[in-house]
Motif scaffolding. Structure first.
Motif, short mmCIF file in Angstrom:
data_model
loop_
_atom_site.label_atom_id
_atom_site.label_comp_id
_atom_site.label_asym_id
_atom_site.label_seq_id
_atom_site.Cartn_x
_atom_site.Cartn_y
_atom_site.Cartn_z
N ALA A 164 0.84 -1.21 0.00
CA ALA A 164 0.00 0.00 0.00
C ALA A 164 0.87 1.26 0.00
O ALA A 164 0.56 2.24 -0.69
CB ALA A 164 -0.93 -0.01 1.21
N ALA A 165 1.95 1.23 0.76
CA ALA A 165 2.84 2.39 0.81
C ALA A 165 3.48 2.65 -0.54
O ALA A 165 3.56 3.80 -1.00
CB ALA A 165 3.91 2.18 1.87
N ASN A 166 3.93 1.60 -1.21
CA ASN A 166 4.54 1.75 -2.53
C ASN A 166 3.56 2.32 -3.54
O ASN A 166 3.93 3.12 -4.41
CB ASN A 166 5.08 0.40 -3.02
CG ASN A 166 6.33 -0.02 -2.28
OD1 ASN A 166 7.01 0.80 -1.67
ND2 ASN A 166 6.65 -1.31 -2.34
N GLU A 167 2.30 1.91 -3.42
CA GLU A 167 1.28 2.43 -4.34
C GLU A 167 1.04 3.92 -4.11
O GLU A 167 0.91 4.70 -5.05
CB GLU A 167 -0.03 1.66 -4.18
CG GLU A 167 -1.09 2.11 -5.18
CD GLU A 167 -2.36 1.26 -5.11
OE1 GLU A 167 -3.34 1.63 -5.77
OE2 GLU A 167 -2.36 0.25 -4.37
N ILE A 168 0.98 4.32 -2.84
CA ILE A 168 0.81 5.75 -2.52
C ILE A 168 1.97 6.56 -3.08
O ILE A 168 1.76 7.60 -3.73
CB ILE A 168 0.70 5.96 -0.99
CG1 ILE A 168 -0.61 5.37 -0.46
CG2 ILE A 168 0.79 7.45 -0.64
CD1 ILE A 168 -0.69 5.31 1.06
N ILE A 169 3.19 6.09 -2.86
CA ILE A 169 4.37 6.81 -3.32
C ILE A 169 4.39 6.91 -4.85
O ILE A 169 4.70 7.96 -5.42
CB ILE A 169 5.66 6.12 -2.81
CG1 ILE A 169 5.74 6.19 -1.29
CG2 ILE A 169 6.89 6.73 -3.45
CD1 ILE A 169 5.77 7.59 -0.72
N ALA A 170 4.05 5.84 -5.52
CA ALA A 170 4.09 5.82 -6.99
C ALA A 170 3.00 6.66 -7.62
O ALA A 170 3.21 7.27 -8.68
CB ALA A 170 3.99 4.38 -7.48
N GLU A 171 1.82 6.72 -6.98
CA GLU A 171 0.69 7.43 -7.58
C GLU A 171 0.50 8.85 -7.04
O GLU A 171 -0.30 9.62 -7.57
CB GLU A 171 -0.60 6.63 -7.34
CG GLU A 171 -0.63 5.27 -8.01
CD GLU A 171 -0.53 5.36 -9.52
OE1 GLU A 171 -1.05 6.33 -10.10
OE2 GLU A 171 0.11 4.48 -10.13
N ALA A 172 1.23 9.22 -6.01
CA ALA A 172 1.10 10.56 -5.43
C ALA A 172 1.53 11.63 -6.43
O ALA A 172 2.29 11.37 -7.37
CB ALA A 172 1.95 10.67 -4.16
#
Length: 364
Positions: A164-172
């Motif tokens: 979930a953290a990687n997704e937030i970082i990538a899509e932010a």
């Protein structure tokens, strides 16, 4: 021509058509919903006082705005540390993306990592791309802001789990708003950099630092990035006040530096887009918008463009605004600038709307 089709067959076809129509409506409604929500799960901000929501409150510096009259038009009239009477551009952008209506400061201990997961600002009022600029008022340099971002990533993984953290970082969406202080606080005020660089050389030096900051953010996972160009800082009230060659008018020498920086920055961003696989780095143009506001203030509902709302409006900013609180104007929405350097909330609102409808359209 008469229609001899039996009524039962007509009703059957109508039901069929309505069903297909309903399916199409549901499909497009679902697509629109996905486009409006979830495309940008967080707004992550780097920069100076234009996007600092209060990080400077928690470091030993005089460059603060956590006292009246700052924040008087913010939620509940709280002086959060924002250098304005209310919200900043990034607050309006956050809300437009369906995120919270204000972006919290990373160093504010009252926010949990769960609250910071939808947006965070590492920005610091008074800083610049050049570390020397940050050293003058003892604020957070860009290199430290990027270190805080790396720390934030680690905290996010603990709180949300790695996936979930990687997704937030990538899509932010990552916002950079920085560079003005390198000129007005550093190069044009102190002699060190002027002895080392001609104006074109210093612009090239700063743009190289901007490019490096974007590359560093990319290395930490950033993919959707916006870098805001410089506004005509020769038109801020403080620059007008100190313009001895043409009193009370915009300092066009300063403005030419902003134009030169913006042109070089755009070229750098083009290179980055060609080189950084999977990244999209957009340029947010604000120079022409603020220039038009300055030239035609009444078209935007403003009455005063040459003075800030705070104090005499000529030189006061930060602690000097606090000393002159009784002289603060009644209606900040009539002023382009809240103090002698920083725009009012109404100006930030206009700039945010412009950025959303131009540079950030690709991310909406």
């Amino acid at each position: 021509m008469a229609n001899n089709m039996p009524s039962s067959q007509i009703h059957s076809r109508l039901r069929c058509s309505c069903s297909w129509l309903l399916l199409l409506v549901l499909h497009f409604s679902s697509s629109a919903s996905r486009a409006a929500g979830g495309k940008v799960p967080a707004l992550i901000v780097f920069g100076d006082s234009t996007v600092d929501p209060g990080n400077n409150n928690f470091i030993p510096t005089v460059a603060r705005a956590n006292f009246p009259p700052y924040g008087r038009d913010f939620d509940r009239g709280v002086a959060t540390g924002r250098f304005s009477n209310g919200r900043l551009v990034t607050d309006f952008l956050s809300e437009a993306f369906g995120l919270p209506s204000s972006v919290p400061a990373y160093l504010d201990p009252s926010y949990t990592i769960d609250q910071l997961a939808t947006g965070v600002s590492f920005a610091s009022g008074g800083t610049g791309l050049d570390d020397l600029t940050a050293n003058i008022p003892s604020v957070i340099p860009m290199s430290q802001q990027l270190e805080y971002f790396s720390e934030y990533k680690a905290r996010l993984k603990v709180a949300k789990g790695e996936s979930a953290a990687n997704e937030i970082i990538a899509e932010a969406l990552y916002i950079f708003s920085i560079g003005t202080n390198d000129f007005i606080v550093n190069y044009l005020t102190f002699p060190l950099r002027r002895a080392q660089f001609t104006p074109p050389e210093y612009v090239a030096y700063l743009v190289g630092l901007a490019e490096a900051a974007v590359r560093d953010a990319y290395g930490l996972g950033a993919r959707k990035m916006e870098f805001t160009g410089l506004a005509p800082f020769g038109c801020i009230p403080a620059a007008r006040t100190l313009n001895y060659d043409d009193p009370d008018e915009c300092n066009e020498e300063y403005n030419r530096l902003a134009v030169r920086f913006n042109a070089a920055l755009q070229e750098a961003l083009r290179r980055l887009n060609a080189e950084l696989v999977g990244a999209r780095v957009v340029y947010a143009e604000t120079y022409s918008v603020l220039s038009d506001i300055v030239a035609n203030p009444s078209d935007y509902g403003f009455e005063n463009v040459a003075q800030g709302c705070c104090g005499t409006g000529l030189i006061e900013t930060s602690v000097l605004c606090g000393l002159d609180e009784p002289l603060t104007c009644e209606d900040a929405d009539k002023y382009v600038f809240f103090d002698s350097v920083h725009p009012s909330e109404q100006t930030y609102r206009i700039l945010a709307d412009h950025i959303l409808n131009t540079a950030l359209r690709v991310f909406l």
